[in-house]
Motif scaffolding. Structure first.
Motif, PDB file in Angstrom:
ATOM      1  N   ARG A   1     -60.702 -58.172 -92.577  1.00  0.00           N
ATOM      2  CA  ARG A   1     -61.240 -57.817 -93.888  1.00  0.00           C
ATOM      3  C   ARG A   1     -62.698 -58.255 -93.975  1.00  0.00           C
ATOM      4  N   THR A   2     -63.427 -57.569 -94.821  1.00  0.00           N
ATOM      5  CA  THR A   2     -64.809 -57.969 -95.066  1.00  0.00           C
ATOM      6  C   THR A   2     -65.145 -57.687 -96.517  1.00  0.00           C
ATOM      7  N   ARG A   3     -65.949 -58.564 -97.094  1.00  0.00           N
ATOM      8  CA  ARG A   3     -66.444 -58.364 -98.448  1.00  0.00           C
ATOM      9  C   ARG A   3     -67.959 -58.409 -98.418  1.00  0.00           C
ATOM     10  N   GLU A   4     -68.551 -57.719 -99.347  1.00  0.00           N
ATOM     11  CA  GLU A   4     -70.016 -57.622 -99.365  1.00  0.00           C
ATOM     12  C   GLU A   4     -70.633 -59.013 -99.441  1.00  0.00           C
ATOM     13  N   GLY A   5     -71.555 -59.264 -98.545  1.00  0.00           N
ATOM     14  CA  GLY A   5     -72.236 -60.539 -98.521  1.00  0.00           C
ATOM     15  C   GLY A   5     -71.506 -61.627 -97.769  1.00  0.00           C
ATOM     16  N   GLU A   6     -70.317 -61.326 -97.212  1.00  0.00           N
ATOM     17  CA  GLU A   6     -69.547 -62.309 -96.477  1.00  0.00           C
ATOM     18  C   GLU A   6     -69.268 -61.800 -95.061  1.00  0.00           C
ATOM     19  N   PRO A   7     -69.131 -62.719 -94.105  1.00  0.00           N
ATOM     20  CA  PRO A   7     -68.788 -62.268 -92.749  1.00  0.00           C
ATOM     21  C   PRO A   7     -67.343 -61.777 -92.706  1.00  0.00           C
ATOM     22  N   PRO A   8     -66.995 -60.906 -91.783  1.00  0.00           N
ATOM     23  CA  PRO A   8     -65.613 -60.417 -91.674  1.00  0.00           C
ATOM     24  C   PRO A   8     -64.644 -61.568 -91.426  1.00  0.00           C
ATOM     25  N   GLN A   9     -63.448 -61.457 -91.996  1.00  0.00           N
ATOM     26  CA  GLN A   9     -62.403 -62.458 -91.833  1.00  0.00           C
ATOM     27  C   GLN A   9     -61.279 -61.889 -90.976  1.00  0.00           C
ATOM     28  N   GLU A  10     -60.787 -62.703 -90.069  1.00  0.00           N
ATOM     29  CA  GLU A  10     -59.708 -62.305 -89.163  1.00  0.00           C
ATOM     30  C   GLU A  10     -58.583 -63.327 -89.298  1.00  0.00           C
ATOM     31  N   ARG A  11     -57.346 -62.837 -89.585  1.00  0.00           N
ATOM     32  CA  ARG A  11     -56.221 -63.746 -89.778  1.00  0.00           C
ATOM     33  C   ARG A  11     -55.015 -63.255 -88.992  1.00  0.00           C
ATOM     34  N   LEU A  12     -54.210 -64.245 -88.578  1.00  0.00           N
ATOM     35  CA  LEU A  12     -52.999 -63.944 -87.810  1.00  0.00           C
ATOM     36  C   LEU A  12     -51.797 -63.939 -88.753  1.00  0.00           C
ATOM     37  N   TRP A  13     -51.030 -62.847 -88.710  1.00  0.00           N
ATOM     38  CA  TRP A  13     -49.887 -62.671 -89.592  1.00  0.00           C
ATOM     39  C   TRP A  13     -48.628 -62.362 -88.791  1.00  0.00           C
ATOM     40  N   LEU A  14     -47.495 -62.721 -89.376  1.00  0.00           N
ATOM     41  CA  LEU A  14     -46.204 -62.189 -88.926  1.00  0.00           C
ATOM     42  C   LEU A  14     -45.711 -61.261 -90.025  1.00  0.00           C
ATOM     43  N   GLY A  15     -45.450 -60.021 -89.671  1.00  0.00           N
ATOM     44  CA  GLY A  15     -44.930 -59.057 -90.628  1.00  0.00           C
ATOM     45  C   GLY A  15     -43.586 -58.533 -90.165  1.00  0.00           C
ATOM     46  N   GLY A  16     -42.647 -58.398 -91.096  1.00  0.00           N
ATOM     47  CA  GLY A  16     -41.335 -57.858 -90.784  1.00  0.00           C
ATOM     48  C   GLY A  16     -41.001 -56.730 -91.734  1.00  0.00           C
ATOM     49  N   ALA A  17     -40.248 -55.744 -91.242  1.00  0.00           N
ATOM     50  CA  ALA A  17     -39.815 -54.622 -92.075  1.00  0.00           C
ATOM     51  C   ALA A  17     -38.394 -54.255 -91.684  1.00  0.00           C
ATOM     52  N   VAL A  18     -37.570 -53.961 -92.693  1.00  0.00           N
ATOM     53  CA  VAL A  18     -36.167 -53.609 -92.466  1.00  0.00           C
ATOM     54  C   VAL A  18     -35.857 -52.318 -93.196  1.00  0.00           C
ATOM     55  N   MET A  19     -34.896 -51.570 -92.655  1.00  0.00           N
ATOM     56  CA  MET A  19     -34.528 -50.275 -93.217  1.00  0.00           C
ATOM     57  C   MET A  19     -33.052 -50.060 -92.973  1.00  0.00           C
ATOM     58  N   GLY A  20     -32.332 -49.519 -93.962  1.00  0.00           N
ATOM     59  CA  GLY A  20     -30.943 -49.162 -93.755  1.00  0.00           C
ATOM     60  C   GLY A  20     -30.009 -49.842 -94.720  1.00  0.00           C
ATOM     61  N   SER A  21     -28.768 -50.104 -94.276  1.00  0.00           N
ATOM     62  CA  SER A  21     -27.730 -50.716 -95.098  1.00  0.00           C
ATOM     63  C   SER A  21     -27.331 -52.059 -94.512  1.00  0.00           C
ATOM     64  N   LEU A  22     -26.740 -52.911 -95.375  1.00  0.00           N
ATOM     65  CA  LEU A  22     -26.421 -54.266 -94.948  1.00  0.00           C
ATOM     66  C   LEU A  22     -25.154 -54.340 -94.106  1.00  0.00           C
ATOM     67  N   TRP A  23     -24.162 -53.511 -94.413  1.00  0.00           N
ATOM     68  CA  TRP A  23     -22.865 -53.655 -93.754  1.00  0.00           C
ATOM     69  C   TRP A  23     -22.452 -52.367 -93.068  1.00  0.00           C
ATOM     70  N   GLN A  24     -23.366 -51.678 -92.453  1.00  0.00           N
ATOM     71  CA  GLN A  24     -23.041 -50.417 -91.797  1.00  0.00           C
ATOM     72  C   GLN A  24     -22.042 -50.641 -90.661  1.00  0.00           C
ATOM     73  N   GLY A  25     -21.061 -49.777 -90.560  1.00  0.00           N
ATOM     74  CA  GLY A  25     -20.138 -49.812 -89.437  1.00  0.00           C
ATOM     75  C   GLY A  25     -18.901 -50.633 -89.681  1.00  0.00           C
ATOM     76  N   LEU A  26     -18.720 -51.254 -90.883  1.00  0.00           N
ATOM     77  CA  LEU A  26     -17.506 -52.001 -91.150  1.00  0.00           C
ATOM     78  C   LEU A  26     -16.492 -51.091 -91.827  1.00  0.00           C
ATOM     79  N   TRP A  27     -15.542 -51.682 -92.593  1.00  0.00           N
ATOM     80  CA  TRP A  27     -14.470 -50.895 -93.192  1.00  0.00           C
ATOM     81  C   TRP A  27     -14.901 -50.122 -94.426  1.00  0.00           C
ATOM     82  N   LEU A  28     -16.194 -50.272 -94.799  1.00  0.00           N
ATOM     83  CA  LEU A  28     -16.659 -49.578 -95.989  1.00  0.00           C
ATOM     84  C   LEU A  28     -16.752 -48.076 -95.751  1.00  0.00           C
ATOM     85  N   PRO A  29     -16.720 -47.273 -96.804  1.00  0.00           N
ATOM     86  CA  PRO A  29     -16.827 -45.814 -96.636  1.00  0.00           C
ATOM     87  C   PRO A  29     -18.127 -45.437 -95.938  1.00  0.00           C
ATOM     88  N   GLU A  30     -18.139 -44.218 -95.393  1.00  0.00           N
ATOM     89  CA  GLU A  30     -19.318 -43.772 -94.627  1.00  0.00           C
ATOM     90  C   GLU A  30     -20.570 -43.759 -95.502  1.00  0.00           C
TER      91      GLU A  30
END
Length: 809
Positions: free
Chosen positions: A584-613
């Motif tokens: 990132r950079t803002r006017e009048g400031e040097p660019p900033q570089e940061r280390l992140w951990l990002g996670g993303a999930v998609m779908g259903s919690l209990w897929q494949g058990l006895w619950l309906p399709e």
């Protein structure tokens, strides 16, 4: 780089088998990526298997076959071959194939039925005839495999991975040189041009040359040539190297480039205005239609080869149509030059052009080999096309170019850096075999253990220091001959806190079932906007890579792109993470570089058990699931501090009512949220598919104290479970209620979990029902209801006192 084994063996005596070549190249640091057979005119012939046969409705001697060639759908082929049966594997020439004998395969209708290919006999493959009819392949032959591979036809071709610092290996001679040194019993046979004498005649004149970009230029005029197809040996050799044969003149130029690594070019001399060639910068507004048919706008810092009126070639990159070789060409101007590598690279990237020539010029060609390359080309052109050379080659050479490069090399340095002593004769054999000139130092009487080493032109760009010569000797002496021991006792280096935290975070994410991905740091403003990143604090590239003009400000766009791609491939449930930097950079400031951990999930919690399709939407991945992942991650990292969550309205890309900032001891260290519905629609996530994301600032966490994780035994005494449901103000934050319960639960309160928040029928409009599960346990004895009751009642009293909450009846 593709090189036929036969071409390598033509330069080596005695010849080498494929296994020795592969092993030798790997030993000296070159990877052979593949060994495959390549047969001209059989590139589109593959192995097929007959999976169905039906009689032809209109012809007794024809049959309709469905053929599996490894693609999505079988290929329908009508055949009259009587010897093919169901499940046979046969050579299949697909539509567009050009078989030996100039036989082209087209889609056709045979007696009213469409056919999309042909089964081949040995004769149709250009081989000596064998059995009658179509050739039947062994039953274990791989379906879809090129027939040249399956039957080992044509040339055995090596695909060699060449690193950017070794332009000398972009030639057959360069690779053969390495093999000759790696196998001391071999003799390297170098191609030597025939002596040529020029005849009087009106040769093309060399005009001004821009010496700063082209310090060496050489050309020769040839007249009376005949442009024709190349002989079979030349066409086949170029095809095996992956270059399409065109005609004897162009093919001769490509042949010399592959042999020596030095690109050359041929002009139709009769089409040169003023019978002049010059090397200059492009003029303002000048354009050039290159050989690919595209009109290209040139800039004033682009180097071009021109005649007296117009630009003809983008120097070192691609030729133009103005003076290209045609069947009517009878006069040639052949050129060979050294162009500044960085200038060729810059022009090629700006124009979006990458050719075999530019690939070599960008890495640096051998300036001392230009005269030899031009002599080889001239001799080959005269051999293939006839004609005669006019006068002697015309040359421009900048003063003292190329200058001799000499490095002082001490054998003591070799032993000091590598830890082994290589005999002097072996050092001399290796360096001399690789083309280096050696002059041993003396004190007037005795020879010393040091040399003045002259660097050959083809290693100019890579060999610049004594340590480079140490590497040359070591890789041919044999890395495997270096003892596997430390030269001195050393202590392992201390890793920076960020590196340690990154490794722990990666291990924790994988343990939680997430899959690591790596996305690009370069992105587009549109991709950032699509994922809700609208801050505008972008670090822009001064030399962008096509449409990717900015550095990413967040990991979310890349993670969503991975989820979308996997969704398109049919994956309905996925959890991914990435550890990467944002900018990132803002006017009048040097660019900033940061280390992140990002996670993303998609779908259903209990897929494949006895619950309906089709599970209800309540089971879809949501904010709380991602929040749990973030909490588990921090627990695994052992970060010390009080973790709290505060609802946030402006977490980019997340639902404003289902997003929160993660605070640790009063400082923001991350965020979590369900993906915004509009963002989910933009990324084609169906409405019933839940998606959420979380992020941790690893740079911020690295500065915080951590504790070592220790095993804690399960409680040996039974626990008492109590549920607590209260009516509380609707705007009460759950974490505030949890803090009160934990603060007044005493030493026996082992765990408290909120499992429900309800508003609706039966609940006053200004109220919400909050339900908690409490676990009490004593490490010494079994608790009773009488022990727990006063503590439990004290919690209820505190909730009422602090927030006005009452037990729900």
């Amino acid at each position: 780089m593709r090189i036929p084994l036969s071409w390598l063996n033509a330069l080596l005596q005695p010849a080498l088998d494929p296994e020795t070549v592969e092993r030798s190249l790997l030993t000296v640091g070159l990877e052979v990526e593949s060994l495959e057979y390549s047969a001209p005119r059989l590139e589109t012939v593959v192995v097929g298997q007959i999976v169905a046969i039906a009689p032809h409705p209109n012809a007794d001697k024809l049959r309709i076959c469905q053929t599996d060639i490894g693609e999505a759908a079988p290929l329908q082929i009508v055949t009259g071959a009587a010897n093919v049966q169901l499940h046979d594997k046969i050579p299949v020439a697909r539509v567009g194939s050009n078989l030996p004998g100039d036989k082209r395969i087209e889609a056709a209708k045979l007696r009213g039925v469409e056919s999309f290919g042909m089964y081949c006999s040995l004769a149709e493959l250009g081989l000596p005839p064998g059995e009658d009819g179509v050739h039947i392949l062994p039953a274990d032959t791989l379906i879809g495999q090129p027939i040249a591979q399956a039957m080992q036809l044509g040339e055995l071709v090596l695909e060699i991975a060449i690193t950017a610092n070794r332009p000398d290996l972009l030639s057959v001679e360069g690779v053969a040189r390495e093999l000759a040194v790696a196998n001391p019993h071999l003799t390297l046979l170098q191609s030597r041009p025939k002596p040529l004498a020029g005849k009087p005649g009106p040769a093309v004149r060399l005009g001004p040359v821009e010496a700063s970009r082209c310090p060496l230029y050489r050309g020769v005029t040839v007249r009376g040539v005949r442009v024709a197809p190349s002989p079979e040996w030349l066409a086949n050799r170029l095809s095996a190297c992956g270059i399409r044969p065109i005609n004897n003149i162009v093919d001769a130029s490509n042949y010399v480039m592959l042999l020596t690594g030095q690109p050359t070019h041929a002009f139709d001399a009769a089409r040169l205005a003023g019978q002049q060639i010059q090397v200059r910068f492009a003029q303002a507004g000048e354009t050039l239609r290159t050989l690919d048919g595209v009109e290209r706008a040139l800039r004033e810092d682009d180097l071009v080869i021109a005649d007296a009126e117009r630009a003809l070639v983008v120097a070192g990159v691609m030729g133009g149509l103005t003076a290209e070789i045609t069947p009517e060409t009878t006069e040639l101007f052949l050129e060979c030059a050294y162009f500044e590598p960085s200038a060729v690279r810059r022009t090629g990237r700006r124009l979006g052009l990458s050719t075999d020539s530019s690939y070599r010029f960008e890495r640096g060609v051998d300036p001392a080999g230009i005269a030899r390359a031009l002599d080889l080309l001239t001799a080959l052109v005269l051999e293939l096309g006839g004609g005669e050379m006019l006068e002697t080659p015309t040359e421009f050479r900048q003063t003292d170019f190329p200058a001799e490069k000499t490095i002082e090399f001490h054998l003591d340095s070799l032993e000091r850096l590598v830890g082994v002593s290589v005999p002097n004769p072996e050092v001399e054999r290796i360096l001399a075999g690789l083309g280096y000139g050696l002059k041993r130092h003396t004190d007037g009487v005795f020879e010393l253990n040091s040399y003045d080493v002259t660097v050959p032109g083809w290693r100019w760009h890579d060999t610049t220091r004594e340590v480079d010569l140490v590497e040359e000797v070591t890789r041919h002496w044999g890395y495997e001959r270096i003892p596997a021991c430390l030269p001195a006792p050393v202590s392992p280096p201390t890793q920076p806190a960020t590196v340690q935290l990154e490794r722990k975070a990666r291990a924790a994410a994988i343990a939680m079932g997430l899959t690591e991905v790596m996305t690009r740091s370069l992105t587009t403003v549109e991709a950032e906007r699509l994922a809700g990143q609208t801050s505008g604090d972008h670090v822009r590239l001064s030399d962008p890579l096509k449409e990717m003009t900015v550095m990413r400000t967040a990991l979310l766009p890349g993670l969503l792109e991975v989820l979308r791609y996997n969704r398109y491939q049919g994956c309905t449930q996925l959890g991914i993470f990435e550890i990467g930097r944002t900018y990132r950079t803002r006017e009048g400031e040097p660019p900033q570089e940061r280390l992140w951990l990002g996670g993303a999930v998609m779908g259903s919690l209990w897929q494949g058990l006895w619950l309906p399709e089709h599970t209800p939407s309540a089971l879809a991945v949501d904010f709380f699931y991602a929040k749990g992942l973030l909490e588990a991650m921090l627990a695994q990292l052992g970060v010390v501090g009080e973790l709290t969550f505060q609802q946030a309205e402006a977490v980019p890309g997340c639902h404003p009512g289902q997003a929160a900032l993660a605070w640790l001891d009063g400082a923001v260290i991350g965020s979590v949220g369900a993906i915004h519905p509009q963002v989910a629609r933009d990324y084609d996530f169906p409405p019933h598919v839940g998606s959420a994301a979380f992020f941790l600032d690893l740079d911020a966490l690295a500065a915080r104290p951590t504790r070592k994780l220790r095993y804690q035994a399960f409680g040996r005494q039974p626990a008492i479970l109590r549920d607590l449901a209260v009516l509380a103000p609707r705007d009460l934050a759950a974490q505030d209620a949890l803090a009160v319960i934990q603060a007044h639960g005493g030493a026996w309160l082992e765990k408290v979990t909120m499992f429900d928040r309800f508003t609706g029928p039966g609940i006053p409009e200004e109220k919400a029902s909050l339900a908690f599960s409490l676990v009490y346990r004593s490490p010494e004895r079994t608790l009773t209801a009488q022990d727990i009751e006063p503590i439990h009642q004290g919690i209820v009293d505190q909730l009422h006192t602090r927030f006005g909450a009452v037990l729900r009846s």
